[in-house]
Design an enzyme around this catalytic site. Structure first.
Site, PDB file in Angstrom:
ATOM      1  N   TRP A   1      -6.340  10.371 -22.487  1.00 41.24           N
ATOM      2  CA  TRP A   1      -5.914  10.619 -23.879  1.00 41.24           C
ATOM      3  C   TRP A   1      -6.069   9.367 -24.755  1.00 41.24           C
ATOM      4  O   TRP A   1      -5.928   9.444 -25.954  1.00 41.24           O
ATOM      5  CB  TRP A   1      -4.456  11.098 -23.905  1.00 41.24           C
TER       6      TRP A   1
ATOM      7  N   GLU B   1     -19.265   5.430 -16.379  1.00 48.42           N
ATOM      8  CA  GLU B   1     -19.209   5.740 -17.800  1.00 48.42           C
ATOM      9  C   GLU B   1     -20.153   4.818 -18.578  1.00 48.42           C
ATOM     10  O   GLU B   1     -19.788   3.670 -18.893  1.00 48.42           O
ATOM     11  CB  GLU B   1     -17.788   5.546 -18.330  1.00 48.42           C
TER      12      GLU B   1
ATOM     13  N   GLY C   1     -17.667   8.522 -26.469  1.00 51.78           N
ATOM     14  CA  GLY C   1     -17.270   8.856 -27.837  1.00 51.78           C
ATOM     15  C   GLY C   1     -18.412   8.977 -28.825  1.00 51.78           C
ATOM     16  O   GLY C   1     -18.197   8.995 -30.033  1.00 51.78           O
TER      17      GLY C   1
ATOM     18  N   SER D   1     -18.759  11.490 -23.269  1.00 54.78           N
ATOM     19  CA  SER D   1     -19.132  12.662 -24.071  1.00 54.78           C
ATOM     20  C   SER D   1     -19.265  13.951 -23.261  1.00 54.78           C
ATOM     21  O   SER D   1     -20.114  14.796 -23.549  1.00 54.78           O
ATOM     22  CB  SER D   1     -20.410  12.401 -24.870  1.00 54.78           C
TER      23      SER D   1
ATOM     24  N   GLY E   1     -12.675  11.999 -22.275  1.00 53.29           N
ATOM     25  CA  GLY E   1     -11.859  11.413 -23.332  1.00 53.29           C
ATOM     26  C   GLY E   1     -11.509  12.453 -24.381  1.00 53.29           C
ATOM     27  O   GLY E   1     -10.575  13.236 -24.215  1.00 53.29           O
ATOM     28  N   GLY E   2     -12.279  12.479 -25.457  1.00 49.74           N
ATOM     29  CA  GLY E   2     -11.983  13.346 -26.609  1.00 49.74           C
ATOM     30  C   GLY E   2     -11.675  14.793 -26.248  1.00 49.74           C
ATOM     31  O   GLY E   2     -10.733  15.392 -26.779  1.00 49.74           O
TER      32      GLY E   2
END
Ligand code: PGA
Length: 249
Positions: A10, A164, A170, A209, A230-231
């Protein structure tokens, strides 16, 4: 057989009201999932997040830890404190920590060691910059990070490696499947070289992503055992389809 794993990071998002996403996620996932699911909220929410997922298949992790057990380290949180809050995992060496806090491989190895000593699973992140990718230095860079960041005491049960690429985090940009497979196959070979048969069982996640739209394709790579998201981990409606894509692989 390596168990599949999807972890959600998060980052610095989320207040108490957002814990409702954990309840929503529980409702969207089958109770008997063969995929491990870990959510890593900010440290302010760790304890409440653990309470919120109590009795469900979702586990909670932290996003970083200090290498020391206790001490005069203003603003830091130790692995011991994370375990005490009820979390079972911790991300270490995320590229945002490496970049913004100057963390080097030796620091990350010490953090991972601290995590293992407290019975936490360490999710160790490695990744190349875009310049390294363009200059053909990717595999050398990742090998150096893998050796430098991963403690000798690592085991398949306690250690997860997340690849990553920094340029994919992102940005909406994702490496080709060939590039992902090349890196994951190389990491598997290096893990086996270093840890023997144990290296076959260390889980390798892809991160950068990952979205509901591209997850199934990424999960076709043999040595991709899951994802660090992530997002798309912030909303249960985005995260659950990623878990389901891995589940149905
Ligand atoms: P992203 O982040 O999914 O938003 O690209 C991944 C990560 O930083 O772990």
């Amino acid at each position: 057989m390596r168990r599949k794993l999807v972890a959600g990071n998060w980052k610095m998002h989320g207040c108490a009201a957002d814990l409702a996403e954990l309840t929503a996620l529980t409702a969207l996932l089958p109770a008997d999932a063969a995929t491990d699911v870990v959510i890593c909220p900010p440290s302010s929410l760790l304890h409440r997040a653990c309470q919120a997922v109590h009795g469900t298949a979702i586990a909670i992790g932290a996003q970083d830890c200090h290498a020391a057990r206790t001490g005069a380290f203003t603003g830091d949180v130790s692995a011991r404190m994370i375990a005490d809050a009820g979390a079972r995992h911790v991300i270490v060496g995320h590229s945002e920590r490496r970049a913004a806090h100057g963390e080097r491989d030796a620091d990350i190895r010490a953090k991972a060691q601290a995590a293992l000593a407290e019975g936490l699973t360490a999710i160790i992140c490695i990744g190349e910059t875009e310049d390294e990718r363009l200059s053909g230095a990717t595999l050398d860079r990742l090998t150096a990070q893998l050796y430098g960041s991963c403690p000798d005491t690592a085991s398949a049960a306690t250690t997860v490696i997340a690849y990553e690429p920094i340029w994919a985090i992102g940005t909406g940009r994702v490496p080709t499947l060939e590039q992902i497979a090349e890196v994951h196959d190389m990491l598997r070979a290096e893990l086996v070289k270093r840890f023997g048969a144990e290296g076959e069982d260390v889980r390798l996640l892809y991160g950068g992503s990952v979205k509901p739209e591209n997850a199934a394709e990424i999960f076709t790579c043999t040595n991709v055992d899951g994802a660090l998201v992530g997002g798309a981990s912030l909303r249960a409606a985005d995260f659950a389809p990623i878990v389901m894509a891995l589940q149905s692989r």
